[in-house]
Design an enzyme around this catalytic site. Structure first.
Site, PDB file in Angstrom:
ATOM      1  N   HIS A 105      -3.143  -5.567   8.205  1.00  0.00           N
ATOM      2  CA  HIS A 105      -1.885  -4.613   7.918  1.00  0.00           C
ATOM      3  C   HIS A 105      -1.717  -3.732   9.184  1.00  0.00           C
ATOM      4  O   HIS A 105      -1.779  -2.578   9.252  1.00  0.00           O
ATOM      5  CB  HIS A 105      -2.393  -3.549   6.697  1.00  0.00           C
ATOM      6  CG  HIS A 105      -2.130  -4.143   5.377  1.00  0.00           C
ATOM      7  ND1 HIS A 105      -1.072  -4.247   4.657  1.00  0.00           N
ATOM      8  CD2 HIS A 105      -3.188  -4.921   4.668  1.00  0.00           C
ATOM      9  CE1 HIS A 105      -1.225  -4.825   3.659  1.00  0.00           C
ATOM     10  NE2 HIS A 105      -2.619  -5.291   3.510  1.00  0.00           N
TER      11      HIS A 105
ATOM     12  N   ASP B 291      -6.372 -12.863  -2.689  1.00  0.00           N
ATOM     13  CA  ASP B 291      -5.881 -11.740  -2.902  1.00  0.00           C
ATOM     14  C   ASP B 291      -5.231 -11.292  -4.193  1.00  0.00           C
ATOM     15  O   ASP B 291      -4.385 -10.551  -4.311  1.00  0.00           O
ATOM     16  CB  ASP B 291      -4.784 -11.528  -1.741  1.00  0.00           C
ATOM     17  CG  ASP B 291      -4.274 -10.152  -1.494  1.00  0.00           C
ATOM     18  OD1 ASP B 291      -5.035  -9.136  -1.695  1.00  0.00           O
ATOM     19  OD2 ASP B 291      -3.092 -10.008  -0.950  1.00  0.00           O
TER      20      ASP B 291
ATOM     21  N   HIS C 214       2.636 -16.713  -0.145  1.00  0.00           N
ATOM     22  CA  HIS C 214       2.272 -15.850   0.926  1.00  0.00           C
ATOM     23  C   HIS C 214       2.362 -16.322   2.451  1.00  0.00           C
ATOM     24  O   HIS C 214       2.876 -15.741   3.205  1.00  0.00           O
ATOM     25  CB  HIS C 214       0.963 -15.168   0.883  1.00  0.00           C
ATOM     26  CG  HIS C 214       0.727 -14.366  -0.109  1.00  0.00           C
ATOM     27  ND1 HIS C 214       0.564 -14.361  -1.631  1.00  0.00           N
ATOM     28  CD2 HIS C 214       0.437 -12.779  -0.071  1.00  0.00           C
ATOM     29  CE1 HIS C 214       0.480 -13.448  -2.103  1.00  0.00           C
ATOM     30  NE2 HIS C 214       0.574 -12.167  -1.450  1.00  0.00           N
TER      31      HIS C 214
ATOM     32  N   HIS D 182       0.748  -1.185   0.121  1.00  0.00           N
ATOM     33  CA  HIS D 182       0.024  -0.253   0.054  1.00  0.00           C
ATOM     34  C   HIS D 182       1.079   1.190  -0.115  1.00  0.00           C
ATOM     35  O   HIS D 182       2.005   1.285   0.722  1.00  0.00           O
ATOM     36  CB  HIS D 182      -0.907   0.038   1.123  1.00  0.00           C
ATOM     37  CG  HIS D 182      -2.272  -0.965   1.114  1.00  0.00           C
ATOM     38  ND1 HIS D 182      -3.317  -0.796   1.080  1.00  0.00           N
ATOM     39  CD2 HIS D 182      -1.789  -2.486   1.132  1.00  0.00           C
ATOM     40  CE1 HIS D 182      -3.892  -2.000   1.289  1.00  0.00           C
ATOM     41  NE2 HIS D 182      -3.082  -2.896   0.862  1.00  0.00           N
TER      42      HIS D 182
END
Length: 409
Positions: A212, A291, A269, A153
């Protein structure tokens, strides 16, 4: 043919059916886009099936539900603001053919003007052969997340909740959340967030996930008590597990009601052993997610994730020039097969992790993720290796002949 007592009745036979946490020898009957009770059909309406579908000994299950997908087929829900309807239409159709009959289009942390342009186009809409998989409402991931755990992000977009509900209104617009969002991902430790979570839920009715996040276990537990009910992509972009403070991950061992958790089973992941730990700790909470980003189902190359350029090579996705993972390119059908292989989970457990559990997380398990009477007739037929053979949405079969989509050039 249709009659005075309703539309065409379709029977699925020669199959085992996922029902009440078991695979049972049974039939499934569908009429007018819903699962129907055959007893009422026989005795009340005095009808038999008009169409019979031979499932050739396969498994009949609810259609898959992906609650975290950033894009696919070249489209990105945060970046393609000028063609957002085109993006939703084509991703919906492409996902449907993969066996995903409902999904939450996901946005990464963005500026308020991006939410103003896209959220009204990501709200709930019914699935059909003509429109593709059902849109269940947006998953808004960020920007109220930790700078230390931002992952892919953009740092410049991140915000705090120090202003309470006004911060969310300024960023997204509370009316847009009410109308278009299924859930948001926030970091519990961000300034003002622990006070804001219950107020946000009360004001909008949406779900809240923790992710996050660099939260301590105490902060994560407080978020859970305040109404958070999901962990976004468990293990990724969060406080690493520590025996004295396991962070958000520690919620899997909480007393009482524990949260659902998304987990990306692409073997990149999350290590298979970590998937096993999560499964053993809280099997009923597992929600398989892709995702996925724009490159899902496309060749290696450079693609967009929000405003970020990402490199895609042989199933690995990284922010260009870094070793930061930036989404995935796996399909949900592959995630289901991997989950079963990584954990030894039963076929029922693997299927429910992509059907029942995400529906429960969103509060829609009366109509999605189940084959109960009255539920939506979103159905997949699989072989016993969990390969999707046929797909039905609202009771109608989706094929490459009647579901046409395009990749973004």
């Amino acid at each position: 043919m249709a009659s005075a007592t309703g539309g065409v009745i379709t029977q699925f036979y020669n199959c085992v059916v996922l029902k009440n946490h078991k695979l049972v020898d049974d039939y499934v009957y569908v009429q007018d886009g819903k699962i129907i009770d055959p007893a009422k059909m026989f005795f009340d309406s005095r009808r038999a099936a008009d169409v019979r579908i031979d499932c050739q000994g396969g498994i009949v299950a609810p259609g898959y539900i992906d609650v975290q997908i950033n894009g696919a087929f070249g489209y990105d829900f945060s970046n393609d603001t000028d063609i957002i309807d085109e993006a939703v239409d084509n991703v919906s159709k492409g996902l449907l053919l993969q066996g995903c009959t409902a999904f939450c289009p996901t946005t990464v942390s963005s500026r308020p003007e991006v939410y103003a342009r896209v959220l009204d186009h990501l709200g709930p809409r019914a699935g059909s052969v003509e429109r593709g998989a059902e849109v269940l409402g947006a998953h808004i991931e960020g920007p109220f997340i930790s700078p230390q755990k931002k992952g892919a992000h953009e740092l410049a977009t991140l915000r705090t909740a120090a202003g309470g509900l006004a911060a969310f209104d300024e960023c997204y617009g509370l009316d847009r959340l009410r109308q278009n969002a299924a859930y948001v991902t926030v970091a519990p430790e961000v300034a003002g967030m622990l006070d804001a979570i219950p107020r946000l839920i009360e004001a909008t009715g949406i779900r809240v996930a923790a992710g996050h996040s660099n939260a301590t276990t105490a902060e994560a537990t407080q978020a859970l008590a305040g109404g958070a009910s999901m962990i976004t992509h468990l293990f990724n972009a969060m406080h690493p597990f520590h025996q004295r403070d396991p962070g958000v991950i520690g919620l899997l061992g909480a007393e009482g009601v524990r949260p659902f958790y998304g987990i990306i089973c692409d073997g990149v992941h999350v290590h298979p052993h970590s998937v096993m730990i999560a499964y053993r700790a809280h099997p009923d909470g597992a929600c398989l997610v892709t995702d996925a980003m724009a490159a899902q189902s496309l060749p290696n190359g450079v693609y967009k994730l929000g405003e970020m350029d990402v490199d895609v090579h042989d199933g690995n996705v990284y922010i260009q020039g870094t070793n930061t993972i930036a989404g995935a390119v796996i399909t949900l059908a592959e995630c289901v097969r991997n989950f079963a292989r990584f954990t030894g989970a039963s076929t029922v457990e693997a299927l429910e992790s992509a059907t029942l559990h995400p529906a429960q997380m969103l509060g829609i398990a009366s109509r999605k993720g189940v084959l109960s009477y009255g539920a939506d007739a979103d159905i997949i037929v699989l072989d016993h290796d969990l390969n999707v053979q046929r797909v039905f949405v609202a009771g109608k079969e989706a094929t490459r002949e009647n579901v046409i989509y395009k990749n973004k050039v």
